[in-house]
Design a protein around this motif. Structure first.
Motif, PDB file in Angstrom:
ATOM      1  N   CYS A   1       0.300   5.822  -0.643  1.00 30.61           N
ATOM      2  CA  CYS A   1      -0.579   6.937  -0.992  1.00 30.61           C
ATOM      3  C   CYS A   1       0.265   7.905  -1.802  1.00 30.61           C
ATOM      4  O   CYS A   1       1.120   8.603  -1.261  1.00 30.61           O
ATOM      5  CB  CYS A   1      -1.138   7.622   0.253  1.00 30.61           C
ATOM      6  SG  CYS A   1      -2.215   9.026  -0.141  1.00 30.61           S
TER       7      CYS A   1
ATOM      8  N   TRP B   1      -1.378  -0.882  -4.204  1.00 33.85           N
ATOM      9  CA  TRP B   1      -2.670  -0.221  -4.050  1.00 33.85           C
ATOM     10  C   TRP B   1      -2.439   1.216  -3.601  1.00 33.85           C
ATOM     11  O   TRP B   1      -1.702   1.465  -2.651  1.00 33.85           O
ATOM     12  CB  TRP B   1      -3.520  -0.959  -3.019  1.00 33.85           C
ATOM     13  CG  TRP B   1      -3.797  -2.383  -3.392  1.00 33.85           C
ATOM     14  CD1 TRP B   1      -3.014  -3.469  -3.121  1.00 33.85           C
ATOM     15  CD2 TRP B   1      -4.923  -2.868  -4.116  1.00 33.85           C
ATOM     16  NE1 TRP B   1      -3.584  -4.608  -3.626  1.00 33.85           N
ATOM     17  CE2 TRP B   1      -4.767  -4.278  -4.249  1.00 33.85           C
ATOM     18  CE3 TRP B   1      -6.053  -2.270  -4.670  1.00 33.85           C
ATOM     19  CZ2 TRP B   1      -5.694  -5.071  -4.905  1.00 33.85           C
ATOM     20  CZ3 TRP B   1      -6.984  -3.062  -5.313  1.00 33.85           C
ATOM     21  CH2 TRP B   1      -6.804  -4.449  -5.425  1.00 33.85           C
TER      22      TRP B   1
ATOM     23  N   VAL C   1       0.834  -1.202   0.000  1.00 37.73           N
ATOM     24  CA  VAL C   1       0.000   0.000   0.000  1.00 37.73           C
ATOM     25  C   VAL C   1       0.868   1.252   0.000  1.00 37.73           C
ATOM     26  O   VAL C   1       1.901   1.319   0.671  1.00 37.73           O
ATOM     27  CB  VAL C   1      -0.928   0.012   1.227  1.00 37.73           C
ATOM     28  CG1 VAL C   1      -1.828   1.257   1.202  1.00 37.73           C
ATOM     29  CG2 VAL C   1      -1.776  -1.247   1.273  1.00 37.73           C
TER      30      VAL C   1
ATOM     31  N   SER D   1      -3.787   4.315  -1.838  1.00 38.26           N
ATOM     32  CA  SER D   1      -4.809   4.823  -0.923  1.00 38.26           C
ATOM     33  C   SER D   1      -5.238   6.230  -1.315  1.00 38.26           C
ATOM     34  O   SER D   1      -4.436   7.006  -1.848  1.00 38.26           O
ATOM     35  CB  SER D   1      -4.278   4.843   0.509  1.00 38.26           C
ATOM     36  OG  SER D   1      -4.490   3.626   1.158  1.00 38.26           O
TER      37      SER D   1
ATOM     38  N   CYS E   1      -2.777   9.152   2.955  1.00 41.57           N
ATOM     39  CA  CYS E   1      -4.013   8.530   3.409  1.00 41.57           C
ATOM     40  C   CYS E   1      -3.698   7.154   3.991  1.00 41.57           C
ATOM     41  O   CYS E   1      -2.922   6.380   3.410  1.00 41.57           O
ATOM     42  CB  CYS E   1      -4.998   8.405   2.244  1.00 41.57           C
ATOM     43  SG  CYS E   1      -5.566  10.016   1.634  1.00 41.57           S
ATOM     44  N   TYR E   2      -4.350   6.835   5.110  1.00 35.94           N
ATOM     45  CA  TYR E   2      -3.892   5.729   5.937  1.00 35.94           C
ATOM     46  C   TYR E   2      -5.019   5.361   6.907  1.00 35.94           C
ATOM     47  O   TYR E   2      -5.711   6.253   7.406  1.00 35.94           O
ATOM     48  CB  TYR E   2      -2.665   6.234   6.696  1.00 35.94           C
ATOM     49  CG  TYR E   2      -1.819   5.258   7.458  1.00 35.94           C
ATOM     50  CD1 TYR E   2      -0.909   4.433   6.809  1.00 35.94           C
ATOM     51  CD2 TYR E   2      -1.890   5.207   8.847  1.00 35.94           C
ATOM     52  CE1 TYR E   2      -0.073   3.582   7.528  1.00 35.94           C
ATOM     53  CE2 TYR E   2      -1.066   4.357   9.571  1.00 35.94           C
ATOM     54  CZ  TYR E   2      -0.159   3.546   8.905  1.00 35.94           C
ATOM     55  OH  TYR E   2       0.661   2.705   9.617  1.00 35.94           O
TER      56      TYR E   2
ATOM     57  N   ARG F   1      -9.105   3.369   1.825  1.00 36.28           N
ATOM     58  CA  ARG F   1      -7.862   3.051   2.519  1.00 36.28           C
ATOM     59  C   ARG F   1      -7.727   1.532   2.586  1.00 36.28           C
ATOM     60  O   ARG F   1      -8.732   0.832   2.741  1.00 36.28           O
ATOM     61  CB  ARG F   1      -7.843   3.666   3.913  1.00 36.28           C
ATOM     62  CG  ARG F   1      -7.832   5.190   3.884  1.00 36.28           C
ATOM     63  CD  ARG F   1      -8.047   5.783   5.269  1.00 36.28           C
ATOM     64  NE  ARG F   1      -7.960   7.233   5.227  1.00 36.28           N
ATOM     65  CZ  ARG F   1      -8.955   8.042   4.915  1.00 36.28           C
ATOM     66  NH1 ARG F   1     -10.132   7.530   4.593  1.00 36.28           N
ATOM     67  NH2 ARG F   1      -8.799   9.352   4.899  1.00 36.28           N
ATOM     68  N   TYR F   2      -6.509   1.045   2.511  1.00 30.69           N
ATOM     69  CA  TYR F   2      -6.292  -0.388   2.385  1.00 30.69           C
ATOM     70  C   TYR F   2      -5.630  -0.983   3.627  1.00 30.69           C
ATOM     71  O   TYR F   2      -4.798  -0.345   4.281  1.00 30.69           O
ATOM     72  CB  TYR F   2      -5.420  -0.683   1.159  1.00 30.69           C
ATOM     73  CG  TYR F   2      -6.099  -0.316  -0.137  1.00 30.69           C
ATOM     74  CD1 TYR F   2      -6.982  -1.197  -0.759  1.00 30.69           C
ATOM     75  CD2 TYR F   2      -5.883   0.928  -0.728  1.00 30.69           C
ATOM     76  CE1 TYR F   2      -7.616  -0.852  -1.937  1.00 30.69           C
ATOM     77  CE2 TYR F   2      -6.523   1.277  -1.911  1.00 30.69           C
ATOM     78  CZ  TYR F   2      -7.381   0.388  -2.507  1.00 30.69           C
ATOM     79  OH  TYR F   2      -8.023   0.727  -3.667  1.00 30.69           O
TER      80      TYR F   2
END
Length: 211
Positions: free
Chosen positions: A108, A159, A106, A161, A113-114, A166-167
């Protein structure tokens, strides 16, 4: 009043947010208003203990409960909310599962973003320009720098985010943990493994145990 007054205290602060924080911290420390050691302890608690423990509990339950695992992968937001993990920065969570065929990671790329309710405060490296750029461009090299070397047959899926999604990475359960309960399993799960920049290691052998 003009807004370009370079004698104003705010104008003396560096433009980079991290440097601004450090400058303010230095000023407050010199005035005796804060204790840097106490601040470091607070940051460490939220980065590595309180937040990640929530995500670790989710992962451990998914490892032990096939029904919950299916619910988590189908609708992670609802699944983690049922466990009491929700709130600001925790909306619209998607869980992605690591397998022998696919390793998830993951990033961003726009900001940081988290999923705070699950993982706590994002680490500094997650917010860095280098990680945000290189995780997409050369993910295997980035993983190697974190100590993760994957088999050539394992694909890496990155991915991105956003404020909307969010992942949470569901890491693979390590071998040799069949007899562990959920609490013990959660103790093996690190923050980085739920971002995808680490893999979960099995428990260390007991002293004197045969190799």
């Amino acid at each position: 009043m003009p807004h370009d007054d370079h004698d104003h205290p705010h104008a003396l602060l560096p433009p980079d947010p991290a440097l601004r924080v450090r400058a303010l911290e230095t000023l407050l420390t010199r005035k005796g208003l804060i204790d840097p050691a106490a601040l470091d302890a607070i940051v460490d608690t939220y980065e590595n203990r309180i937040g990640p423990r929530n995500g670790a509990a989710v992962v451990a339950r998914a490892w032990c409960d096939p029904g919950f695992r299916a619910a988590l992968l189908a609708d992670a937001t609802a699944a983690v909310t049922d466990m009491g993990f929700f709130g600001r920065q925790g909306e619209h969570v998607v869980a992605v599962e690591n397998t022998p065929e696919v390793h998830n990671m993951v990033v961003c790329t726009l900001c940081s973003c988290y999923p705070w309710p699950l993982l706590g405060v994002p680490p500094a490296w997650y917010k860095s320009d280098a990680y945000r750029a290189r995780a997409v461009r050369e993910p295997r090299k980035v993983l190697a720098e974190f100590g993760v070397t994957l088999p050539e047959g394992t694909a890496v899926r990155v991915w991105d985010s956003t404020a909307e999604v969010r992942y949470l990475v569901l890491p693979m359960r390590p071998p040799g943990t069949e007899g562990l309960d959920q609490e013990a399993l959660a103790g093996l799960v690190s923050r980085d493994s739920m971002i995808g920049t680490a893999v979960v290691q099995g428990p260390a052998p007991a002293p004197g145990a045969a190799a």
